[in-house]
Scaffold this motif. Structure first.
Motif, PDB file in Angstrom:
ATOM      1  N   TRP A 140       0.729  -1.233   0.023  1.00 17.04           N
ATOM      2  CA  TRP A 140       0.140  -0.246  -0.028  1.00 17.04           C
ATOM      3  C   TRP A 140       0.657   1.173   0.096  1.00 17.04           C
ATOM      4  O   TRP A 140       0.419   2.307  -0.478  1.00 17.04           O
ATOM      5  CB  TRP A 140      -0.936  -0.089   1.289  1.00 17.04           C
ATOM      6  CG  TRP A 140      -2.223  -1.028   1.047  1.00 17.04           C
ATOM      7  CD1 TRP A 140      -2.174  -2.146   0.599  1.00 17.04           C
ATOM      8  CD2 TRP A 140      -3.431  -0.546   0.790  1.00 17.04           C
ATOM      9  NE1 TRP A 140      -3.444  -2.680   0.503  1.00 17.04           N
ATOM     10  CE2 TRP A 140      -4.228  -1.625   0.568  1.00 17.04           C
ATOM     11  CE3 TRP A 140      -4.221   0.788   1.027  1.00 17.04           C
ATOM     12  CZ2 TRP A 140      -5.552  -1.385   0.357  1.00 17.04           C
ATOM     13  CZ3 TRP A 140      -5.702   0.920   0.742  1.00 17.04           C
ATOM     14  CH2 TRP A 140      -6.204  -0.396   0.565  1.00 17.04           C
ATOM     15  N   GLU A 199       0.394   4.247  -2.978  1.00 17.38           N
ATOM     16  CA  GLU A 199       0.115   5.602  -2.832  1.00 17.38           C
ATOM     17  C   GLU A 199       0.921   6.413  -4.023  1.00 17.38           C
ATOM     18  O   GLU A 199       0.250   7.620  -4.525  1.00 17.38           O
ATOM     19  CB  GLU A 199       0.806   6.066  -1.422  1.00 17.38           C
ATOM     20  CG  GLU A 199      -0.038   5.628  -0.247  1.00 17.38           C
ATOM     21  CD  GLU A 199      -1.712   6.335  -0.442  1.00 17.38           C
ATOM     22  OE1 GLU A 199      -1.775   7.594  -1.010  1.00 17.38           O
ATOM     23  OE2 GLU A 199      -2.530   5.815  -0.078  1.00 17.38           O
ATOM     24  N   ILE A 227     -11.569   2.123   0.172  1.00 15.23           N
ATOM     25  CA  ILE A 227     -10.155   1.771  -0.110  1.00 15.23           C
ATOM     26  C   ILE A 227      -9.399   3.177   0.388  1.00 15.23           C
ATOM     27  O   ILE A 227      -8.166   3.083   1.002  1.00 15.23           O
ATOM     28  CB  ILE A 227      -9.702   1.733  -1.558  1.00 15.23           C
ATOM     29  CG1 ILE A 227     -10.233   2.738  -2.423  1.00 15.23           C
ATOM     30  CG2 ILE A 227     -10.116   0.230  -1.914  1.00 15.23           C
ATOM     31  CD1 ILE A 227      -9.912   2.592  -3.811  1.00 15.23           C
ATOM     32  N   GLU A 228     -10.031   4.393   0.626  1.00 16.94           N
ATOM     33  CA  GLU A 228      -9.558   5.573   1.140  1.00 16.94           C
ATOM     34  C   GLU A 228      -9.492   5.508   2.624  1.00 16.94           C
ATOM     35  O   GLU A 228      -8.648   5.918   3.332  1.00 16.94           O
ATOM     36  CB  GLU A 228     -10.293   6.699   0.800  1.00 16.94           C
ATOM     37  CG  GLU A 228     -10.368   6.949  -0.623  1.00 16.94           C
ATOM     38  CD  GLU A 228      -8.778   7.403  -1.353  1.00 16.94           C
ATOM     39  OE1 GLU A 228      -8.146   6.591  -1.082  1.00 16.94           O
ATOM     40  OE2 GLU A 228      -8.792   8.614  -1.475  1.00 16.94           O
ATOM     41  N   LEU A 242      -8.990   2.589   4.199  1.00 16.02           N
ATOM     42  CA  LEU A 242      -8.041   1.786   4.477  1.00 16.02           C
ATOM     43  C   LEU A 242      -6.673   2.298   4.254  1.00 16.02           C
ATOM     44  O   LEU A 242      -5.728   2.058   4.804  1.00 16.02           O
ATOM     45  CB  LEU A 242      -7.973   0.515   3.496  1.00 16.02           C
ATOM     46  CG  LEU A 242      -8.944  -0.613   3.930  1.00 16.02           C
ATOM     47  CD1 LEU A 242      -9.131  -1.837   2.891  1.00 16.02           C
ATOM     48  CD2 LEU A 242      -8.474  -1.293   5.297  1.00 16.02           C
ATOM     49  N   ALA A 243      -6.606   3.315   3.131  1.00 16.63           N
ATOM     50  CA  ALA A 243      -5.479   3.905   3.071  1.00 16.63           C
ATOM     51  C   ALA A 243      -4.905   4.951   4.098  1.00 16.63           C
ATOM     52  O   ALA A 243      -3.665   5.024   4.318  1.00 16.63           O
ATOM     53  CB  ALA A 243      -5.479   4.702   1.631  1.00 16.63           C
ATOM     54  N   LEU A 265      -4.751   3.570   7.098  1.00 19.61           N
ATOM     55  CA  LEU A 265      -3.925   2.920   7.798  1.00 19.61           C
ATOM     56  C   LEU A 265      -2.828   2.627   7.504  1.00 19.61           C
ATOM     57  O   LEU A 265      -1.855   2.204   8.181  1.00 19.61           O
ATOM     58  CB  LEU A 265      -4.630   1.459   7.960  1.00 19.61           C
ATOM     59  CG  LEU A 265      -6.141   1.300   8.536  1.00 19.61           C
ATOM     60  CD1 LEU A 265      -6.654   0.072   8.077  1.00 19.61           C
ATOM     61  CD2 LEU A 265      -6.392   1.848   9.945  1.00 19.61           C
ATOM     62  N   TYR A 319      -0.213   7.549   5.514  1.00 17.12           N
ATOM     63  CA  TYR A 319      -1.044   8.517   6.427  1.00 17.12           C
ATOM     64  C   TYR A 319      -0.948   8.026   7.980  1.00 17.12           C
ATOM     65  O   TYR A 319      -0.932   8.745   8.911  1.00 17.12           O
ATOM     66  CB  TYR A 319      -2.765   8.582   6.027  1.00 17.12           C
ATOM     67  CG  TYR A 319      -2.861   8.910   4.644  1.00 17.12           C
ATOM     68  CD1 TYR A 319      -2.593  10.505   4.435  1.00 17.12           C
ATOM     69  CD2 TYR A 319      -2.844   8.226   3.377  1.00 17.12           C
ATOM     70  CE1 TYR A 319      -2.831  11.040   3.286  1.00 17.12           C
ATOM     71  CE2 TYR A 319      -2.930   8.590   2.292  1.00 17.12           C
ATOM     72  CZ  TYR A 319      -2.807  10.174   2.167  1.00 17.12           C
ATOM     73  OH  TYR A 319      -2.849  10.575   0.864  1.00 17.12           O
ATOM     74  N   ALA A 365     -14.442  10.408  -3.872  1.00 15.18           N
ATOM     75  CA  ALA A 365     -14.412   9.722  -2.565  1.00 15.18           C
ATOM     76  C   ALA A 365     -13.838  10.782  -1.885  1.00 15.18           C
ATOM     77  O   ALA A 365     -12.771  11.602  -2.365  1.00 15.18           O
ATOM     78  CB  ALA A 365     -13.635   8.567  -2.694  1.00 15.18           C
ATOM     79  N   LYS A 396     -10.616  12.341   0.389  1.00 16.61           N
ATOM     80  CA  LYS A 396      -9.280  12.109   0.735  1.00 16.61           C
ATOM     81  C   LYS A 396      -8.786  11.690   1.998  1.00 16.61           C
ATOM     82  O   LYS A 396      -9.657  12.057   2.998  1.00 16.61           O
ATOM     83  CB  LYS A 396      -8.664  13.485   0.329  1.00 16.61           C
ATOM     84  CG  LYS A 396      -8.474  13.851  -0.863  1.00 16.61           C
ATOM     85  CD  LYS A 396      -7.531  14.977  -1.390  1.00 16.61           C
ATOM     86  CE  LYS A 396      -6.069  14.559  -1.395  1.00 16.61           C
ATOM     87  NZ  LYS A 396      -5.186  15.511  -1.875  1.00 16.61           N
ATOM     88  N   PRO A 397      -8.138  10.764   2.026  1.00 23.15           N
ATOM     89  CA  PRO A 397      -7.795  10.217   3.589  1.00 23.15           C
ATOM     90  C   PRO A 397      -7.646  11.094   4.626  1.00 23.15           C
ATOM     91  O   PRO A 397      -7.979  11.357   5.702  1.00 23.15           O
ATOM     92  CB  PRO A 397      -6.427   9.568   3.200  1.00 23.15           C
ATOM     93  CG  PRO A 397      -6.567   9.058   1.865  1.00 23.15           C
ATOM     94  CD  PRO A 397      -7.248  10.299   1.146  1.00 23.15           C
TER      95      PRO A 397
END
Lengths: 358, 162
Positions: A128, A132, B27-28, B30-31, B33, B37, B120, B122-123
């Protein structure tokens, strides 16, 4: 031991999406699996009656957030062939570039989730982290990380400048290097192999008979890839489908891992051949007649059936997604496996439930 | 008492439920984690069991089938709890609000404390929404703690009177 019935889902730590399976187990061996769908059903196809054919692009993009660009591409190709539009060649190449970016990010996402499914959390984080970078590319070129909204009927809405192109190629070089560094971990590691080699075997005959699609099909030894039909700019690019013959979880992982490099190569080829010219042609007339449009998504073949009657509103939009095709093979793999392998087997078809149920 | 209320806000556990989302928001979430981020540095852990969780993060529209599942998960969480609705669909139904199987936003079924807009989002926006929800969690936590101590005092009085 007596038979036990175990509900799996809809809310489960390993599943990002609600899928319910009723498992009949005996001594922790799965005997039968019955899926229950409908947790994500929204009724998108019916929305074609109250949204005109241009507004529907925004609806079909939200069929699935992971491969949104390809849904819009498939829909736009259908409408373009109904209207008899010739898409400019630069638009075709740009569509190819965005499609392949989506494929890289989707496969990296899947590799991470798959590693998480068998408890390898640090590998999940590594994949992941690389992903990014691809998300940054999408945000830079399209303005949004997930839903790109680049396709329109007749072409694309945005251009990629020469400076952006250079930056994209540089970033892809980093992505390629970093993904290769993880190759020995995901493909050669002893513990990973224990969880994947020989699990959930789908033979070539079964895969063909049950109608599997995408990497699930190619891992069973059938070289079928919708990109070979030559939509967008694929007819002018050089590539061959990635095929494995074992048909187990390991083969499916290998196919997806190798497809990342194939996608990077396709983006490089597309940039080297990128022609100058218009981004879109102005659509004329209204969609009349019926058409079947097909594209290769990261998960497999996606099929749109569109019927228009010369009105603003379409008569029918039918979407058939790759995960829908891959559920029968999954139900064939599950009986006979350990209960502990069920999450791994479910993730191995790369399920996208929101695609399936729409 | 202060230890409980401090640690509750400084290390909130989070459960994520996909409630008919298109996966874009999931998925954002999850991103958030992942290393870029990395919300785990704030003590936020994504758990799978609603009985362990303080914050319920819901993505997507509610439909007639999963509203029972959503209500069930919400009821299983212990007090104090807060709900964060993610994305245009979670807040109002988004582009799907006129589809036949869509009930609407998450607030049609359970009370929502923070809304995160975007399609969606953003994180960064999701993290911001969770941080706003943490303020509400602290307020709710005070009330719950007070209730516990009042009950404890009453019990002690009852024991003395016996």
């Amino acid at each position: 031991m007596a038979k036990t019935v175990l509900p799996f889902g809809p809310q489960h730590p390993v599943l990002p999406e609600p899928l319910h399976l009723t498992l009949t187990i005996e001594d922790e061996i799965v005997k039968e699996a019955i899926p229950k769908l409908g947790y994500v059903h929204r009724g998108l196809e019916k929305l074609a009656e109250i949204r005109d054919h241009n507004q529907m692009i925004y609806i079909v993009e939200r069929v699935c957030g992971i491969c949104s660009c390809l849904h819009a591409l498939c829909y736009c190709q259908g409408i373009e062939s109904l209207m008899g539009l010739e898409v400019p060649s630069r638009a075709k190449y740009l569509r190819t570039i965005w499609s392949e970016m989506h494929r890289i990010h989707s496969h990296l996402l899947w590799l991470g989730l798959f590693a998480d499914a068998f408890g390898f959390e640090s590998l999940f984080m590594q994949f992941w982290r690389i992903r990014e970078r691809v998300m940054d590319l999408q945000e830079e070129t399209a303005g949004n990380r997930v839903i790109l909204s680049v396709n329109q009927v007749g072409g694309v809405r945005r251009d990629i400048s020469a400076e952006s192109a250079q930056w994209i190629l540089d970033t892809l070089k980093t992505v390629e290097k970093e993904t290769l560094q993880l190759k020995s971990t995901i493909l050669d590691d002893y513990t990973v192999k224990l969880r994947t080699v020989g699990k959930g075997v789908l033979t070539k005959e079964k895969a063909y008979e049950l109608g599997a699609a995408g990497p699930t099909l190619r891992a069973s030894g059938i070289a079928q890839d919708m990109r070979q039909t030559g939509y967008a700019a694929y007819s002018e690019l050089d590539f061959a489908p990635v095929v494995e013959t074992d048909g187990d979880c390991y083969a499916r992982t290998t196919v997806r891992f190798n497809e990342i490099f194939q996608a990077i190569d396709l983006i490089r080829q597309a940039f080297s051949k990128l022609p100058e010219g218009e981004l879109a042609v102005k659509p004329k007339g209204l969609p009349t007649g019926e058409v079947v449009s097909r594209v290769e998504q990261p998960r497999g073949e996606c099929l749109y059936y569109i019927r228009g009657a010369g009105k603003k509103f379409l008569e029918r939009v039918r979407i058939r997604t790759p995960t829908f095709a891959n559920i029968p093979p999954l139900l064939d793999m599950l009986p006979g496996c350990d209960l502990a392998d069920v999450p791994v087997l479910i993730l191995t078809i790369d399920p996208c439930i929101s695609c399936t149920e729409r | 008492m202060s230890l409980i209320s401090t640690s509750r806000v400084k290390s909130p556990w989070l459960i994520h439920f996909d409630c008919g989302s298109c996966n874009g928001c999931d998925i954002e979430v999850l991103a958030c984690l992942t290393p870029v981020y990395d919300i785990e540095r704030f003590g936020i852990i994504n758990v799978g069991n609603p009985k362990h969780a303080d914050i319920l993060v819901v993505t997507g529209t509610v439909n007639h089938r999963n509203k029972k599942a959503l209500k069930n998960i919400y009821d299983q969480m212990p007090e104090p709890k807060v709900v964060v609705a993610i994305g245009a669909c979670g807040t109002s139904g988004g582009v799907f609000r006129e589809a036949y199987n869509v009930v609407g936003g998450v607030d049609q079924v359970i009370p929502v404390d923070a809304y995160v807009s975007g399609c969606a989002p953003k994180p960064e926006a999701i993290i911001d929404g969770v941080v706003i929800a943490l303020g509400k969690l602290a307020e709710k936590g005070k009330k719950v703690d007070q209730g516990i101590f009042e009950r404890l005092e009453k019990t002690q009085e009852a024991i003395k009177a016996r």
